[in-house]
Design a protein around this motif. Structure first.
Motif, PDB file in Angstrom:
ATOM      1  N   GLU A  26      -4.507  -8.079 -10.031  1.00 11.68           N
ATOM      2  CA  GLU A  26      -3.642  -9.019  -9.213  1.00 11.68           C
ATOM      3  C   GLU A  26      -2.281  -8.856  -8.862  1.00 11.68           C
ATOM      4  O   GLU A  26      -1.938  -9.458  -7.633  1.00 11.68           O
ATOM      5  N   THR A  27      -1.688  -8.141  -9.689  1.00 11.48           N
ATOM      6  CA  THR A  27      -0.261  -7.920  -9.570  1.00 11.48           C
ATOM      7  C   THR A  27      -0.057  -6.492  -9.552  1.00 11.48           C
ATOM      8  O   THR A  27      -0.760  -5.527 -10.196  1.00 11.48           O
ATOM      9  N   LEU A  28       0.964  -5.937  -8.838  1.00 15.13           N
ATOM     10  CA  LEU A  28       1.252  -4.588  -8.782  1.00 15.13           C
ATOM     11  C   LEU A  28       1.663  -3.894  -9.975  1.00 15.13           C
ATOM     12  O   LEU A  28       2.536  -4.350 -10.625  1.00 15.13           O
ATOM     13  N   ASP A  29       1.083  -2.827 -10.617  1.00 16.61           N
ATOM     14  CA  ASP A  29       1.388  -2.033 -11.652  1.00 16.61           C
ATOM     15  C   ASP A  29       2.320  -0.980 -11.180  1.00 16.61           C
ATOM     16  O   ASP A  29       1.493   0.084 -10.965  1.00 16.61           O
ATOM     17  N   CYS A  30       3.666  -0.941 -11.164  1.00 16.87           N
ATOM     18  CA  CYS A  30       4.337   0.003 -10.905  1.00 16.87           C
ATOM     19  C   CYS A  30       4.491   1.295 -11.554  1.00 16.87           C
ATOM     20  O   CYS A  30       4.319   2.386 -10.933  1.00 16.87           O
ATOM     21  N   ALA A  31       4.102   1.284 -12.996  1.00 15.62           N
ATOM     22  CA  ALA A  31       4.352   2.490 -13.837  1.00 15.62           C
ATOM     23  C   ALA A  31       3.080   3.302 -13.393  1.00 15.62           C
ATOM     24  O   ALA A  31       2.879   4.295 -13.458  1.00 15.62           O
ATOM     25  N   LEU A  32       1.815   2.355 -13.153  1.00  6.14           N
ATOM     26  CA  LEU A  32       0.541   3.002 -12.992  1.00  6.14           C
ATOM     27  C   LEU A  32       0.534   3.829 -11.615  1.00  6.14           C
ATOM     28  O   LEU A  32       0.184   5.040 -11.616  1.00  6.14           O
ATOM     29  N   PHE A  33       1.128   3.448 -10.480  1.00  4.80           N
ATOM     30  CA  PHE A  33       1.136   4.225  -9.522  1.00  4.80           C
ATOM     31  C   PHE A  33       1.859   5.290  -9.269  1.00  4.80           C
ATOM     32  O   PHE A  33       1.637   6.394  -8.705  1.00  4.80           O
ATOM     33  N   LEU A  34       3.221   4.981 -10.106  1.00  3.20           N
ATOM     34  CA  LEU A  34       4.066   6.163 -10.198  1.00  3.20           C
ATOM     35  C   LEU A  34       3.411   7.247 -10.837  1.00  3.20           C
ATOM     36  O   LEU A  34       3.488   8.509 -10.579  1.00  3.20           O
ATOM     37  N   HIS A  35       2.646   7.219 -11.817  1.00  2.00           N
ATOM     38  CA  HIS A  35       1.979   7.953 -12.548  1.00  2.00           C
ATOM     39  C   HIS A  35       0.718   8.761 -11.613  1.00  2.00           C
ATOM     40  O   HIS A  35       0.716   9.937 -11.648  1.00  2.00           O
ATOM     41  N   LYS A  36       0.225   7.911 -10.798  1.00  6.66           N
ATOM     42  CA  LYS A  36      -0.689   8.461  -9.866  1.00  6.66           C
ATOM     43  C   LYS A  36       0.006   9.385  -8.910  1.00  6.66           C
ATOM     44  O   LYS A  36      -0.533  10.354  -8.421  1.00  6.66           O
ATOM     45  N   LEU A  37       1.132   8.894  -8.331  1.00  5.36           N
ATOM     46  CA  LEU A  37       1.929   9.822  -7.448  1.00  5.36           C
ATOM     47  C   LEU A  37       2.295  11.209  -7.858  1.00  5.36           C
ATOM     48  O   LEU A  37       2.080  12.135  -7.241  1.00  5.36           O
ATOM     49  N   LYS A  38       2.534  11.225  -9.221  1.00  8.08           N
ATOM     50  CA  LYS A  38       2.869  12.599  -9.819  1.00  8.08           C
ATOM     51  C   LYS A  38       1.656  13.426  -9.972  1.00  8.08           C
ATOM     52  O   LYS A  38       1.555  14.439  -9.755  1.00  8.08           O
ATOM     53  N   THR A  39       0.558  12.785 -10.668  1.00  4.01           N
ATOM     54  CA  THR A  39      -0.561  13.559 -11.150  1.00  4.01           C
ATOM     55  C   THR A  39      -1.577  13.818  -9.857  1.00  4.01           C
ATOM     56  O   THR A  39      -2.123  14.728  -9.837  1.00  4.01           O
ATOM     57  N   MET A  40      -1.589  12.904  -8.925  1.00  4.87           N
ATOM     58  CA  MET A  40      -2.462  13.087  -7.745  1.00  4.87           C
ATOM     59  C   MET A  40      -1.908  13.927  -6.554  1.00  4.87           C
ATOM     60  O   MET A  40      -2.623  14.802  -6.107  1.00  4.87           O
ATOM     61  N   PHE A  41      -0.596  13.891  -6.285  1.00  5.23           N
ATOM     62  CA  PHE A  41      -0.055  14.230  -5.025  1.00  5.23           C
ATOM     63  C   PHE A  41       1.083  15.118  -5.405  1.00  5.23           C
ATOM     64  O   PHE A  41       1.787  15.926  -4.593  1.00  5.23           O
ATOM     65  N   GLY A  42       1.446  15.376  -6.685  1.00  5.32           N
ATOM     66  CA  GLY A  42       2.617  16.333  -7.269  1.00  5.32           C
ATOM     67  C   GLY A  42       3.740  15.854  -6.690  1.00  5.32           C
ATOM     68  O   GLY A  42       4.781  16.891  -6.560  1.00  5.32           O
ATOM     69  N   ILE A  43       4.171  14.336  -6.797  1.00  5.87           N
ATOM     70  CA  ILE A  43       5.607  14.307  -6.290  1.00  5.87           C
ATOM     71  C   ILE A  43       6.380  14.158  -7.401  1.00  5.87           C
ATOM     72  O   ILE A  43       6.164  13.663  -8.408  1.00  5.87           O
TER      73      ILE A  43
END
Length: 244
Positions: free
Chosen positions: A143-160
């Motif tokens: 329901e609300t944005l989880d900033c920590a979670l999507f930061l983790h995904k940006l690093k692990t999925m896209f190598g950012i």
């Protein structure tokens, strides 16, 4: 938790505004040029904007009212093929942004692949709409944005490795409140317009809980031509209850 280095980099007026008439004042020009120059200093491989900022000049307006009914895609992350390793991250919790391409090209900036950040509130048909343009997307929260979670995904999925958070005020504060900013970079123009409607550098969304003010420690300060300043801050220890 693995995450990119995160810097919030903003141009502001003397009264802390990040948009408004002051930006077109000639006295703001040197600060604006410095702001653009500093983007290269940080060397980030991704820049993140909130929904309002994306609507203001990056997306193709709003998504159409009629979305494709098929094919149906699962509510799962999707990493589209990309010709570049540079990204624009679009925070779009309910899926309202319109698109014409999976790439954004701005004058003076490298071509960037779009990654949408969604929540469980998004209409499943919006996923089919994004797939039409081969736009990547990740889910972060129900329901609300989880900033920590999507930061983790940006690093692990896209190598950012380095992410620049560049507004608006709500997304800036969401990161600050969650303790996810490694640095705050402010280029302050020697101009103010006293607007009561322009957005400030940090603004709390109504759905976020109240918390004590955040304190920042000055890391470095530099004069900018024309009377402006470039200030670099790091998050300091939390303020005491009595401190303001």
């Amino acid at each position: 938790m693995e995450k990119p280095f995160v810097v919030c980099h903003m141009l502001t007026s003397l009264d802390g505004k990040i948009d408004g008439a002051y930006m077109s004042a000639p006295e703001c020009s040197p600060a604006l040029a410095k702001y653009s120059e500093i983007r290269g200093f940080y060397g980030c491989d991704a820049t993140l904007y909130g929904t309002t900022t994306m609507l203001g000049g990056y997306s193709a307006g709003r998504a159409p009212d009629e979305l494709p009914d098929s094919p149906a895609y699962p509510m799962e992350d999707y990493a589209a093929p990309s010709e570049v390793q540079n990204y624009i991250i679009s925070v779009d919790p309910t899926g309202v942004l319109g698109w014409e391409s999976s790439y954004i090209e701005k004058k003076g900036r490298p071509r960037a692949h779009v990654i949408e950040v969604l929540t469980g509130q998004v209409d499943p048909r919006y996923l089919a709409y994004l797939r039409q343009f081969d736009i990547s997307y990740v889910f972060a929260g129900e329901e609300t944005l989880d900033c920590a979670l999507f930061l983790h995904k940006l690093k692990t999925m896209f190598g950012i490795e380095k992410l620049m958070v560049a507004g608006g005020g709500l997304i800036n504060w969401s990161f600050a409140q969650a303790g996810l900013l490694d640095e705050v970079s402010i280029v302050m123009a020697p101009v103010a317009d006293g607007s009561t409607s322009a957005v400030s550098i940090f603004e709390k969304a109504d759905f976020l809980p109240e918390r004590k003010p955040l304190a920042f420690a000055l890391k470095e300060m530099e004069r900018v031509n024309g009377g402006g300043l470039w200030m670099r801050y790091m998050t300091a220890t939390p303020m005491m209850e009595s401190g303001l």
